[in-house]
Design an enzyme around this catalytic site. Structure first.
Site, short mmCIF file in Angstrom:
data_model
loop_
_atom_site.label_atom_id
_atom_site.label_comp_id
_atom_site.label_asym_id
_atom_site.label_seq_id
_atom_site.Cartn_x
_atom_site.Cartn_y
_atom_site.Cartn_z
N ARG A 88 15.46 24.91 20.76
CA ARG A 88 15.89 24.94 19.37
C ARG A 88 17.37 24.45 18.87
NH1 ARG A 88 13.23 29.67 21.11
NH2 ARG A 88 11.76 30.57 19.65
N ASP A 148 10.46 37.80 17.02
CA ASP A 148 10.31 37.98 18.65
C ASP A 148 9.78 39.40 18.95
OD1 ASP A 148 11.52 35.27 18.71
OD2 ASP A 148 13.47 35.97 18.51
N ARG A 151 6.29 39.22 18.65
CA ARG A 151 5.58 38.78 19.87
C ARG A 151 5.70 39.40 21.39
NH1 ARG A 151 8.16 32.76 18.42
NH2 ARG A 151 6.34 31.95 17.23
N HIS A 175 17.97 34.15 19.33
CA HIS A 175 16.81 33.66 19.08
C HIS A 175 16.54 32.33 19.75
CE1 HIS A 175 13.07 32.71 17.20
NE2 HIS A 175 13.27 31.73 16.54
P1 NAI Z 1 7.90 21.56 8.76
O1 NAI Z 1 8.40 20.25 8.92
O2 NAI Z 1 6.41 21.86 8.54
O3 NAI Z 1 8.39 22.00 7.40
C1 NAI Z 1 9.95 21.88 6.78
C2 NAI Z 1 9.91 21.08 5.25
O4 NAI Z 1 11.47 21.19 5.02
C3 NAI Z 1 9.47 19.89 5.18
O5 NAI Z 1 8.47 20.02 4.14
C4 NAI Z 1 10.64 19.05 4.75
O6 NAI Z 1 10.20 18.13 3.76
C5 NAI Z 1 11.32 20.06 4.12
N1 NAI Z 1 12.80 19.63 3.95
C6 NAI Z 1 13.77 18.85 4.80
N2 NAI Z 1 14.78 18.69 4.34
C7 NAI Z 1 15.02 19.27 3.11
C8 NAI Z 1 15.74 19.58 2.21
N3 NAI Z 1 17.22 19.23 2.22
N4 NAI Z 1 15.36 20.30 0.97
C9 NAI Z 1 14.48 20.71 0.88
N5 NAI Z 1 13.30 20.86 1.64
C10 NAI Z 1 13.57 19.83 2.82
O7 NAI Z 1 8.60 22.61 9.58
P2 NAI Z 1 8.36 24.02 9.82
O8 NAI Z 1 7.36 24.23 10.90
O9 NAI Z 1 7.86 24.76 8.68
O10 NAI Z 1 9.80 24.65 10.50
C11 NAI Z 1 10.86 24.89 9.57
C12 NAI Z 1 11.98 25.26 10.39
O11 NAI Z 1 12.07 26.71 10.59
C13 NAI Z 1 12.30 24.53 11.66
O12 NAI Z 1 14.02 24.25 11.74
C14 NAI Z 1 11.79 25.47 12.71
O13 NAI Z 1 12.49 25.38 13.98
C15 NAI Z 1 12.17 26.53 12.16
N6 NAI Z 1 11.49 28.13 12.67
C16 NAI Z 1 12.41 29.00 12.71
C17 NAI Z 1 11.51 30.20 13.03
C18 NAI Z 1 12.23 31.36 13.33
O14 NAI Z 1 12.06 32.45 13.95
N7 NAI Z 1 13.92 31.53 12.99
C19 NAI Z 1 10.29 30.26 13.75
C20 NAI Z 1 9.63 28.97 13.25
C21 NAI Z 1 10.07 27.85 12.79
#
Ligand code: NAI
Length: 308
Positions: A88, A148, A151, A175
């Site tokens: 991450r 978490d 999970r 995390h």
């Molecule tokens: P994804 O790639 O499917 O979606 C991210 C979206 O953000 C994309 O549609 C993209 O166009 C958009 N985006 C990028 N820059 C932007 C901006 N400046 N303004 C608005 N939208 C913007 O990625 P996903 O799988 O949805 O993951 C998103 C984030 O969440 C990642 O950083 C991932 O590591 C994190 N994550 C965190 C978790 C947690 O428990 N905290 C769990 C799962 C994912």
């Protein structure tokens, strides 16, 4: 009440779906930078409303933050997810810039907003929002522990071969694959400590599988997970909007709690209409205290890479 979800990708769309399905918010606004993407996801979701029986209005916008004005809660999921083999922490360069810009836009249009940070490396991104948003610390919540812990419960139920509703457990600290701290000493099955049922080897297996839970899914899916992250965010948003005052582990700015300051780390907290109502002080074993301090040290190193 209105909820904004920034990032209409895998996690953002899943958040919006669970929030809409649970029918506790009047409106969900999805924001993305990809032209038409948030609008499309919102339209698709709205076409499930009559099928799934919800009245929440879901709309989308390509970067027009005036549509988010007056949001009670905003969820930041924008940014890149990790690919198999990545940590991450490797996402920091790109995601820090995105999270900082998104935060400024959100606060400009919703000065009273409560922000839930999801983008990774989440503890560091939550810290960045604290340092740049000007919001009081009760209004910034990093989402990690809720996921978490879910999970952890999944792995506990698997090891105990029992229904998930029979088990309880919590994950605190960072995390990250190495900094997560599943509190085995407090995990229970129907109120009985799990140590009564699981030997040391099985406990170690559950702990390890919990810590690499995200990485396991990333390997299987080719990208990070979305159902459980989206559901975990919806539980937080629900507790805020309906003032449920649930105790949920979240990454919060610490000011002496658990022996740490000026850092966001996962700790149990009461989540209600004011965001963080109270950080709950639970007793840790000496070994857990040591692991918490080690996790803090690692997160502090990642925070050191931030440029404000
Ligand atoms: P994804 O790639 O499917 O979606 C991210 C979206 O953000 C994309 O549609 C993209 O166009 C958009 N985006 C990028 N820059 C932007 C901006 N400046 N303004 C608005 N939208 C913007 O990625 P996903 O799988 O949805 O993951 C998103 C984030 O969440 C990642 O950083 C991932 O590591 C994190 N994550 C965190 C978790 C947690 O428990 N905290 C769990 C799962 C994912």
């Amino acid at each position: 009440m209105k909820v904004t979800v920034v990032g209409a990708g895998a996690v953002g769309a899943s958040c919006a779906e669970y929030i809409a399905m649970k029918n506790f918010a009047s409106e969900v606004v999805l924001v993305d930078i990809k032209e038409g993407f948030a609008e499309g996801k919102a339209m698709d979701l709205m076409q499930t409303a009559s099928l799934n029986g919800f009245d929440t209005r879901v709309s989308g916008t390509t970067g027009d933050y005036s549509k988010t004005a007056g949001s009670a809660v905003a969820v930041i999921t924008s940014g890149i997810p990790r690919k198999p083999g990545m940590t991450r922490e490797e996402l920091i360069g790109i995601n820090a810039g995105i999270v900082k810009e998104v935060t400024a836009n959100l606060v400009k249009h919703s000065p009273e907003v409560i922000i839930i940070v999801v983008s990774n490396p989440m503890d560091t991104m939550a810290y960045l929002v604290h340092k740049t948003s000007g919001l009081p610390k009760n209004k910034i919540i990093g989402m990690g522990g809720a996921l978490d812990s879910a999970r952890f419960k999944y792995r506990l139920a698997e090891a105990l071969d029992c229904p998930i509703s029979d088990v309880d457990g919590m994950v605190i600290a960072a995390h990250s694959d190495t900094g997560m701290l599943p509190l085995m000493s407090k995990a229970t099955r129907n109120g009985v400590p799990v140590s009564e049922f699981l030997d040391a080897e099985k406990q170690a297996y559950v702990e390890e599988e919990t810590k690499v839970g995200g990485a396991t899914l990333t390997k299987l899916l080719g990208t990070s997970a979305w159902y459980a992250p989206g559901a975990a965010v919806s539980v937080l948003v629900h507790s805020i909007l309906c003032d449920q005052k649930k105790m949920i582990p979240c990454s919060l700015m610490l000011d002496g709690e658990y022996g740490e300051s000026d850092i966001c780390l996962g700790v149990p907290a009461i989540i209600g209409k004011n965001g963080v109502e109270k950080i709950v002080d639970i007793s840790l074993t000496d070994e857990e205290k040591e692991k918490f301090a080690t996790a803090a040290k690692a997160v502090r190193e990642v925070n050191g890479d931030l440029k404000f």
